[in-house]
Enzyme design. Structure first.
Site, PDB file in Angstrom:
ATOM      1  N   ASN A  49       0.828  -1.208   0.000  1.00 63.29           N
ATOM      2  CA  ASN A  49       0.000   0.000   0.000  1.00 63.29           C
ATOM      3  C   ASN A  49       0.861   1.256   0.000  1.00 63.29           C
ATOM      4  OD1 ASN A  49      -2.343  -1.496   0.083  1.00 63.29           O
ATOM      5  ND2 ASN A  49      -2.734  -1.167   2.257  1.00 63.29           N
ATOM      6  N   ARG A 380     -10.747  -4.442 -14.134  1.00 58.62           N
ATOM      7  CA  ARG A 380      -9.481  -5.117 -13.820  1.00 58.62           C
ATOM      8  C   ARG A 380      -9.607  -6.572 -14.252  1.00 58.62           C
ATOM      9  NH1 ARG A 380      -6.414  -1.669 -10.913  1.00 58.62           N
ATOM     10  NH2 ARG A 380      -7.436  -0.176  -9.518  1.00 58.62           N
ATOM     11  N   ARG A 410      -5.464   1.820 -13.030  1.00 53.90           N
ATOM     12  CA  ARG A 410      -4.066   1.913 -12.625  1.00 53.90           C
ATOM     13  C   ARG A 410      -3.498   0.586 -12.146  1.00 53.90           C
ATOM     14  NH1 ARG A 410      -4.365   5.786  -8.779  1.00 53.90           N
ATOM     15  NH2 ARG A 410      -4.048   7.492 -10.234  1.00 53.90           N
ATOM     16  N   HIS A 440     -16.070   2.459 -14.265  1.00 57.32           N
ATOM     17  CA  HIS A 440     -15.812   1.720 -13.038  1.00 57.32           C
ATOM     18  C   HIS A 440     -16.973   0.811 -12.652  1.00 57.32           C
ATOM     19  CE1 HIS A 440     -14.934   1.441  -8.561  1.00 57.32           C
ATOM     20  NE2 HIS A 440     -13.782   1.110  -9.086  1.00 57.32           N
ATOM     21  N   TYR A 473     -11.503 -10.230  -2.140  1.00 58.97           N
ATOM     22  CA  TYR A 473     -12.328  -9.034  -1.962  1.00 58.97           C
ATOM     23  C   TYR A 473     -13.740  -9.451  -1.578  1.00 58.97           C
ATOM     24  CZ  TYR A 473      -8.866  -6.027  -4.366  1.00 58.97           C
ATOM     25  OH  TYR A 473      -7.738  -5.335  -4.724  1.00 58.97           O
ATOM     26  N   ARG A 570     -13.987   1.681   5.204  1.00 61.86           N
ATOM     27  CA  ARG A 570     -12.732   0.927   5.311  1.00 61.86           C
ATOM     28  C   ARG A 570     -11.512   1.816   5.160  1.00 61.86           C
ATOM     29  NH1 ARG A 570      -9.633  -0.830   1.234  1.00 61.86           N
ATOM     30  NH2 ARG A 570     -11.295  -0.771  -0.317  1.00 61.86           N
ATOM     31  N   HIS A 598     -14.957  -4.587   0.127  1.00 58.59           N
ATOM     32  CA  HIS A 598     -14.967  -3.853  -1.137  1.00 58.59           C
ATOM     33  C   HIS A 598     -16.368  -3.429  -1.558  1.00 58.59           C
ATOM     34  CE1 HIS A 598     -14.185  -3.531  -5.633  1.00 58.59           C
ATOM     35  NE2 HIS A 598     -13.234  -2.768  -5.107  1.00 58.59           N
TER      36      HIS A 598
END
Length: 696
Positions: A49, A380, A410, A440, A473, A570, A598
């Protein structure tokens, strides 16, 4: 007594809020109740992270610092001050990280007869084994580069560990060999991992960093010097892609070009071993062009994310208990999915239930002669994507396949590009995003001919169509054939084709960038009106991030009116709860546990007839204004109750939840009993799956 209202609403700095989240990750590594080898993984998550944070956020602030004064004045905040504050906090956290590793993790590993040893700890037998291992498996992977006048520039690859070698005291002084500085890239990938497991001795197990194997044997590479000193460095580069937010021209080529630039991007941070001689650090700075501002004191080892690959050692009691994927209580365990979806809605909970239901549905659609089209959004994509392979089958079987691929996701651009090109070659209609927006939302739409008409089937999710992340997730997804939902999903896909404004086209879905913000405001306003009429009013929001200032101010307004607002966040939260006159009716907690939370869930009391939405969108400016996002209502009564039950488990969690100040919530309340939401979620879903099996 008059209410105290602050003249200026208080907001927490985004960067410090993110660092507070990463500290919650570090807390998991410090928690004795977490299995020991899993605590090592939380150290790896913390480190990973932080790497990304430097590559993106710190790099961005450093670019902002270089702007002209007039431009800086428009920002409102001084990026130099922000940068100084966050670097100070990063320094504190890295100190805590080091203390956790050295003073907690390593001693507990030793108690379990696991020894992470350095070259200084080897006995004669082990040293001989390591030296032979080095000759057989490592030596040929090393390519030293001499930092002398013949080298114009030293290029350090992003996120790779390098070892510097300082050679002094030549054996043959008559030859006047000079002191030398060299750099060697640590060959982690080519070696097959960062760790070397030595032969066990009784019940004792021994593991070494690859770095220390090289340190142990470096003298064999440089026999002409009596003293060989080895230290580690690591460079993080600016990861922001320099892409115009447009799709005119060849977007694929732009992305490829930008990825190449990322490898040579502006240095964001150089981590170095503080024991490194000044002469070596000076040589590295000179040959790389790195300045003092980019230097960050690290430790002997870098890239702790490599602890994801720490040897298993055959000790299951030091890991989480296995949680096998559960069968779904209403979806068929084999056979066809579409007829089951035609009968009713089905709610999928990942990773507790299998993502295979999604791939089965796409594969079934690819082979069904009555299916004419399949449309999907891919944000993704896994490297070995079964979803993409099923879409390839659909295209090869003559289906009209439309794939909206987000090339600007990204760190996943390369995988997305790979599959986009494969799908294009197979005949799929591949759409590379939308001008100025990221796609998204997570949507799947299938068109099937039934009784002379086209029937639509959809899957709407909070999680990516990604087999890897679906295992770690925690997400929700809904399979549905409800016309009121599927027609609106089709309208989202029409937007990807015609690029026409869809404001006013959605009655049930909340879609950004068209009306998500406005409809959320309307839902909050409705709660305010209810409380003003003396009725109970409340809002419960489960988000990854709450950063948008306008939405925060709206929640402050609701709090001041008397609406109860409960936040489960979160990650980032710039809202400050429990402030008199501003947010005294707002509570906030965040949970970090085995799985990454998530899913986003929005609940509005609505006068006793709750509205429950599940969403792909956080409440950040980028999600509400610069992305295509979808929040979808849970319309089936039993499924809405199921979402609420699972959400309530998280509201009651007193094991893994922290408050706004990162203090654990409720662990002192023994009478209330332990509620660990993720564990309780698994048990609940296991119970309903077992009950369904008994009925059969």
């Amino acid at each position: 007594m008059e209410d105290i209202k602050p003249a200026t609403p208080q907001l927490l700095n985004r960067e410090l809020s993110w660092l507070a989240f990463n500290r919650r990750v570090l807390q998991e590594a410090q928690t004795p109740a977490v299995p020991l080898l899993e605590r090592l993984k939380f150290l790896a998550i913390f480190s990973s992270n932080l790497d990304e944070y430097f590559k993106v956020r710190v790099a961005t602030l450093r670019r902002l610092v270089k702007l002209k004064k007039k431009t800086l004045a428009k920002l409102g905040e001084d990026p130099a001050e922000q940068l100084s504050a966050l670097l100070a906090e990063v320094g504190r956290q890295q100190q805590e990280f080091g203390d956790t590793f050295r003073n907690q993790i390593l001693p507990e590993l030793r108690e379990q007869h696991i020894h992470l040893i350095s070259e200084h700890d080897l006995n004669e037998e082990q040293r001989a084994w390591v030296q032979q291992y080095f000759r057989d498996n490592v030596q040929d992977l090393l390519s030293p580069v001499i930092l002398d006048d013949n080298l114009h520039h030293l290029f350090l690859r992003d996120q790779s560990v390098y070892l510097t070698v300082y050679l002094t005291h030549p054996v043959d002084k008559k030859k006047h060999d000079e002191e030398r500085v060299l750099a060697i890239e640590l060959p982690t990938k080519r070696h097959g991992g960062r760790f070397v497991q030595l032969p066990a001795q009784g019940e004792d197990r021994y593991v070494m960093f690859l770095d220390d194997v090289i340190r142990c044997c470096a003298h064999e590479l440089f026999p002409k010097y009596k003293k060989v000193q080895v230290h580690a460095i690591k460079l993080s580069r600016d990861a922001e892609l320099d892409i115009q937010e447009e799709v005119s021209g060849n977007m694929l080529a732009k992305i490829k070009s930008s990825l190449q630039k990322r490898e040579t991007g502006y240095p964001a941070r150089l981590l170095y071993d503080p024991a490194m001689p000044k002469e070596v650090l000076r040589a590295v700075m000179q040959k790389t062009g790195i300045g003092k501002d980019e230097l960050v004191e690290g430790s002997r080892y870098h890239n702790f994310r490599d602890f994801f690959g720490f040897p298993d050692l055959g000790l299951p009691h030091l890991k989480y208990e296995p949680q096998p994927e559960l069968p779904h209580p209403t979806l068929p365990r084999s056979g066809k999915m579409l007829p089951a979806i035609a009968e009713r809605d089905h709610l999928l909970h990942l990773p507790y239930q299998s993502f295979d239901y999604v791939t089965r549905l796409i594969t079934e659609a690819a082979q069904d002669p009555q299916v004419s089209s399949v449309s999907i959004t891919l944000y993704r994509v896994a490297g070995k994507s079964e979803v993409a392979k099923a879409l390839l089958k659909a295209a090869k079987n003559g289906k009209q396949v439309t794939v909206v691929v987000e090339l600007k996701a990204r760190f996943d651009e390369e995988s997305n590009m790979f599959w986009a090109e494969k799908l294009q070659k197979a005949g799929a209609n591949v759409i590379f995003g939308i001008p100025d927006l990221k796609v998204h939302s997570k949507l799947l739409l299938i068109t099937r001919a039934e009784e002379g008409q086209n029937k639509l089937y959809a899957y709407l999710s909070t999680g990516n169509f990604n087999e890897v992340t679906s295992g770690i997730y925690a997400d929700h997804g809904v399979f549905t054939a409800r016309p009121e939902l599927t027609r609106e999903v089709a309208e989202v896909f029409r937007y990807f084709q015609d690029r026409q404004d869809k404001t006013g086209q959605f009655e049930h879905l909340l879609v950004a960038p068209f009306e998500l913000r406005e409809k959320l405001n309307a839902l909050i306003d409705h709660e305010i009106k209810l409380v003003q009429k003396g009725k109970d009013a409340y809002i419960i929001l489960k988000l990854n991030a709450l950063q948008d200032e306008r939405m925060i101010l709206k929640l402050y307004e609701a709090s001041q009116a008397g609406v109860r607002v409960e936040l489960l966040i979160r990650g980032i939260s710039c809202l400050v709860p429990d402030l008199p006159g501003q947010s005294e009716n707002i509570s906030q907690r965040g949970m970090v546990d085995r799985y990454l939370e998530h899913a986003r869930v929005y609940v509005f009391g609505n006068g006793g007839e709750e509205k429950v939405y599940v969403a792909s969108s956080d409440w950040m400016a980028r999600n509400l204004d610069r992305r295509v996002e979808v929040a979808f209502p849970i319309l089936q009564d039993d499924l809405r109750a199921e979402v609420r039950y699972l959400l309530d488990l998280q509201r009651k969690d007193n094991v893994k939840s922290r408050d706004f100040h990162n203090r654990f919530i409720g662990q002192e309340d023994v009478e209330a009993g332990r509620v660990q939401a993720q564990l309780e979620t698994y048990q609940y879903l296991k119970k309903i799956a077992t009950a369904k099996k008994r009925k059969k």
